[in-house]
Design an enzyme around this catalytic site. Sequence first.
Site, PDB file in Angstrom:
ATOM      1  CG  ASP A  66       2.890   1.449   9.861  1.00 13.18           C
ATOM      2  OD1 ASP A  66       1.989   2.272  10.012  1.00 13.18           O
ATOM      3  OD2 ASP A  66       3.986   1.731   9.335  1.00 13.18           O
ATOM      4  NE  ARG A 104      -0.551  10.458  10.319  1.00 13.47           N
ATOM      5  CZ  ARG A 104      -0.830   9.526   9.426  1.00 13.47           C
ATOM      6  NH1 ARG A 104      -2.045   9.073   9.323  1.00 13.47           N
ATOM      7  NH2 ARG A 104       0.088   9.070   8.622  1.00 13.47           N
ATOM      8  NE  ARG A 142      -7.802   4.557   5.179  1.00 13.45           N
ATOM      9  CZ  ARG A 142      -7.108   5.266   6.057  1.00 13.45           C
ATOM     10  NH1 ARG A 142      -7.570   5.447   7.269  1.00 13.45           N
ATOM     11  NH2 ARG A 142      -5.963   5.795   5.733  1.00 13.45           N
ATOM     12  CB  ILE A 179       6.644   7.233  15.154  1.00 14.12           C
ATOM     13  CG1 ILE A 179       8.106   6.758  15.092  1.00 14.12           C
ATOM     14  CG2 ILE A 179       6.273   8.015  13.887  1.00 14.12           C
ATOM     15  CD1 ILE A 179       8.449   5.823  13.985  1.00 14.12           C
ATOM     16  CB  CYS A 216      -4.752   6.696  10.299  1.00  7.43           C
ATOM     17  SG  CYS A 216      -5.222   5.163   9.545  1.00  7.43           S
ATOM     18  CE  LYS A 230      -1.774   1.662   4.068  1.00  7.54           C
ATOM     19  NZ  LYS A 230      -1.501   3.079   4.334  1.00  7.54           N
ATOM     20  CG  ASN A 231       2.155   2.803   3.546  1.00  9.55           C
ATOM     21  OD1 ASN A 231       1.031   3.179   3.196  1.00  9.55           O
ATOM     22  ND2 ASN A 231       2.479   2.602   4.811  1.00  9.55           N
ATOM     23  NE  ARG A 286       0.183  12.605   7.457  1.00 10.65           N
ATOM     24  CZ  ARG A 286       0.425  13.795   7.990  1.00 10.65           C
ATOM     25  NH1 ARG A 286      -0.577  14.612   8.262  1.00 10.65           N
ATOM     26  NH2 ARG A 286       1.651  14.207   8.230  1.00 10.65           N
TER      27      ARG A 286
HETATM   28  N1  EPU Z   1       5.197  14.950  11.218  1.00 12.70           N
HETATM   29  C1  EPU Z   1       5.256  16.279  11.556  1.00 12.70           C
HETATM   30  N2  EPU Z   1       5.066  17.195  10.577  1.00 12.70           N
HETATM   31  C2  EPU Z   1       4.816  16.852   9.283  1.00 12.70           C
HETATM   32  C3  EPU Z   1       4.783  15.488   8.941  1.00 12.70           C
HETATM   33  C4  EPU Z   1       4.974  14.548   9.935  1.00 12.70           C
HETATM   34  O1  EPU Z   1       5.454  16.620  12.709  1.00 12.70           O
HETATM   35  O2  EPU Z   1       4.648  17.757   8.458  1.00 12.70           O
HETATM   36  C5  EPU Z   1       5.394  13.941  12.272  1.00 12.70           C
HETATM   37  C6  EPU Z   1       4.189  13.031  12.469  1.00 12.70           C
HETATM   38  O3  EPU Z   1       3.197  13.672  13.288  1.00 12.70           O
HETATM   39  C7  EPU Z   1       4.813  11.829  13.113  1.00 12.70           C
HETATM   40  C8  EPU Z   1       6.188  11.766  12.475  1.00 12.70           C
HETATM   41  O4  EPU Z   1       6.396  13.043  11.860  1.00 12.70           O
HETATM   42  O5  EPU Z   1       4.937  12.031  14.486  1.00 12.70           O
HETATM   43  C9  EPU Z   1       6.383  10.715  11.426  1.00 12.70           C
HETATM   44  O6  EPU Z   1       5.325  10.749  10.519  1.00 12.70           O
HETATM   45  P1  EPU Z   1       5.552  10.470   8.975  1.00 12.70           P
HETATM   46  O7  EPU Z   1       5.431  11.769   8.245  1.00 12.70           O
HETATM   47  O8  EPU Z   1       6.739   9.623   8.759  1.00 12.70           O
HETATM   48  O9  EPU Z   1       4.268   9.616   8.671  1.00 12.70           O
HETATM   49  P2  EPU Z   1       3.631   9.568   7.286  1.00 12.70           P
HETATM   50  O10 EPU Z   1       4.689   9.741   6.264  1.00 12.70           O
HETATM   51  O11 EPU Z   1       2.435  10.441   7.241  1.00 12.70           O
HETATM   52  C10 EPU Z   1       3.950   7.030   6.744  1.00 12.70           C
HETATM   53  C11 EPU Z   1       3.031   5.886   6.486  1.00 12.70           C
HETATM   54  C12 EPU Z   1       2.344   5.502   7.791  1.00 12.70           C
HETATM   55  C13 EPU Z   1       3.420   5.112   8.790  1.00 12.70           C
HETATM   56  C14 EPU Z   1       4.402   6.277   8.969  1.00 12.70           C
HETATM   57  C15 EPU Z   1       5.561   5.950   9.859  1.00 12.70           C
HETATM   58  C16 EPU Z   1       2.305   6.210   4.244  1.00 12.70           C
HETATM   59  C17 EPU Z   1       1.207   6.575   3.315  1.00 12.70           C
HETATM   60  N3  EPU Z   1       2.031   6.293   5.516  1.00 12.70           N
HETATM   61  O12 EPU Z   1       3.122   8.069   7.233  1.00 12.70           O
HETATM   62  O13 EPU Z   1       1.549   4.375   7.486  1.00 12.70           O
HETATM   63  O14 EPU Z   1       2.833   4.800  10.001  1.00 12.70           O
HETATM   64  O15 EPU Z   1       4.930   6.675   7.692  1.00 12.70           O
HETATM   65  O16 EPU Z   1       6.296   4.913   9.316  1.00 12.70           O
HETATM   66  O17 EPU Z   1       3.393   5.835   3.812  1.00 12.70           O
HETATM   67  C18 EPU Z   1      -0.282   2.938   7.716  1.00 12.70           C
HETATM   68  O18 EPU Z   1       0.095   2.362   6.680  1.00 12.70           O
HETATM   69  O19 EPU Z   1      -1.158   2.464   8.467  1.00 12.70           O
HETATM   70  C19 EPU Z   1       0.312   4.226   8.073  1.00 12.70           C
HETATM   71  C20 EPU Z   1      -0.266   5.085   8.909  1.00 12.70           C
END
Ligand code: EPU
Length: 419
Positions: A307, A123, A400, A329, A118, A22-23, A94
């Site tokens: 995850d 976030r 999802r 995280i 989610c 998915k990711n 997102r």
């Molecule tokens: N964060 C900030 N500011 C930002 C962006 C992120 O403070 O502008 C913080 C977040 O609040 C969090 C940390 O940075 O505390 C890490 O978040 P990250 O941005 O890495 O998460 P993401 O990129 O939105 C992806 C995966 C998630 C997975 C996380 C961590 C995708 C689409 N989503 O999310 O996957 O949990 O990385 O590995 O790739 C899932 O598949 O269920 C899922 C939520």
Amino acid sequence: MAQFRIQGQQPLQGEIAVTGAKNAALKFIAASLMCDAPVTLTNVPNIEDVRRMLHLVQSLGAGVQHNVEAHTVVIDPTTVNTQTISAELAKTIRPSIMFVGPLIARYGTARIGYPGGCVIGRRPIDLYLKGYERFGAQITSSDESFVFTAPTPRAMEFMFPLISVVATETFMITATRIPGTTVLKNCAMEPEVVALAEFLNSCGARITGAGTPTISIEGVTALSGGTVAMIPDRLEAGTFVILGALTRSNIRVTKCIPEHLENILDHLREMGVPFTVGPDWIETQPYSHTLKAINIKTHEYPGFVTDLQAPFTVLLTQAAGTSLVHETIFEGRMFYTDLLNRMGANIILCDPHRAIVEGPTALSGRKLDSPDIRAGIAMVLAGLAARGETIIGNIEQVDRGYESIDARLRSLGAAIIRE
Ligand code: EPU
């Protein structure tokens, strides 16, 4: 609203093949906008998040042919005719925030509503806004949306103050067509980042360092289309391995890359879970001893993946002793522990990041709602291990991220129906 009805403690056995990640798929859909010709994605999981992302790219005017049976998507970016993503669509997923990068790199403008996702923490999107600004965008915002204007986007240097997977991928994609060399530091190193860089390079991009903390991208003037297979979903693979461990079953998880799960496998070994590993499979074995309690602490790749924290915690309820689960995280990803306690677990949530699990505790069936994708699948696992009947509502969350999960679990012998 659909729900799963599970009769727990049925013997499980057999083979289960992992779908495409998915990711990875979500990012390849956004990245296809950078190309000058159609992009064919194969091994695409048939899940709700993919459909939402495709809906978004279609709303921008791109052509989309989705062959669900064949797990293939063809995206034609040459027909993009708007740079606006409505507030209604943006909040469905997102990674909608990712589209801003390609749109400013190629068209100098983007307008997008606030992204959704989610509910697993605050976030915020501050990193994206900072990065887009550094690429030369001027940003204005209203109650509903952001407007980005970048008539002459420029290469930039960016040090991530914290590691973000999607922001790393977004800036890497964006920089592929911005003149000059962009350098990103403190990057996410997830396998999906590497796969994305390899694909973009196969289309003519010049990206080096993906999979390390520093990624350099030399902008090019054109990118061809191409065909790319999604890498196996390591989160799905990990979920099935944990299921085998939890139910003491002989389950062979195939079409996966065990190397992507090294950290999880090490922790399972430490607990005493018996399993064997081949080049593209992992097989759990039945056992009769008691598992050892251990501590886990989530970390960016190659650390313990956040995850799988919830599914792993279900397993820890069956281990003898005290385990500390430290989620570093996200600050909203542990509230499912309350649901597990309702099933008979003994978990103390110390604060939003830490929980203490006392085990082993017998689990018994309950009626619950799925909080998010990963906590939702954790509830499914708990239901399969529990005595009696478990009913899980809000399963749209599970759908999802996991393709036809009920049918696939039934093929292992699970008594799970969707109703
Ligand atoms: N964060 C900030 N500011 C930002 C962006 C992120 O403070 O502008 C913080 C977040 O609040 C969090 C940390 O940075 O505390 C890490 O978040 P990250 O941005 O890495 O998460 P993401 O990129 O939105 C992806 C995966 C998630 C997975 C996380 C961590 C995708 C689409 N989503 O999310 O996957 O949990 O990385 O590995 O790739 C899932 O598949 O269920 C899922 C939520």
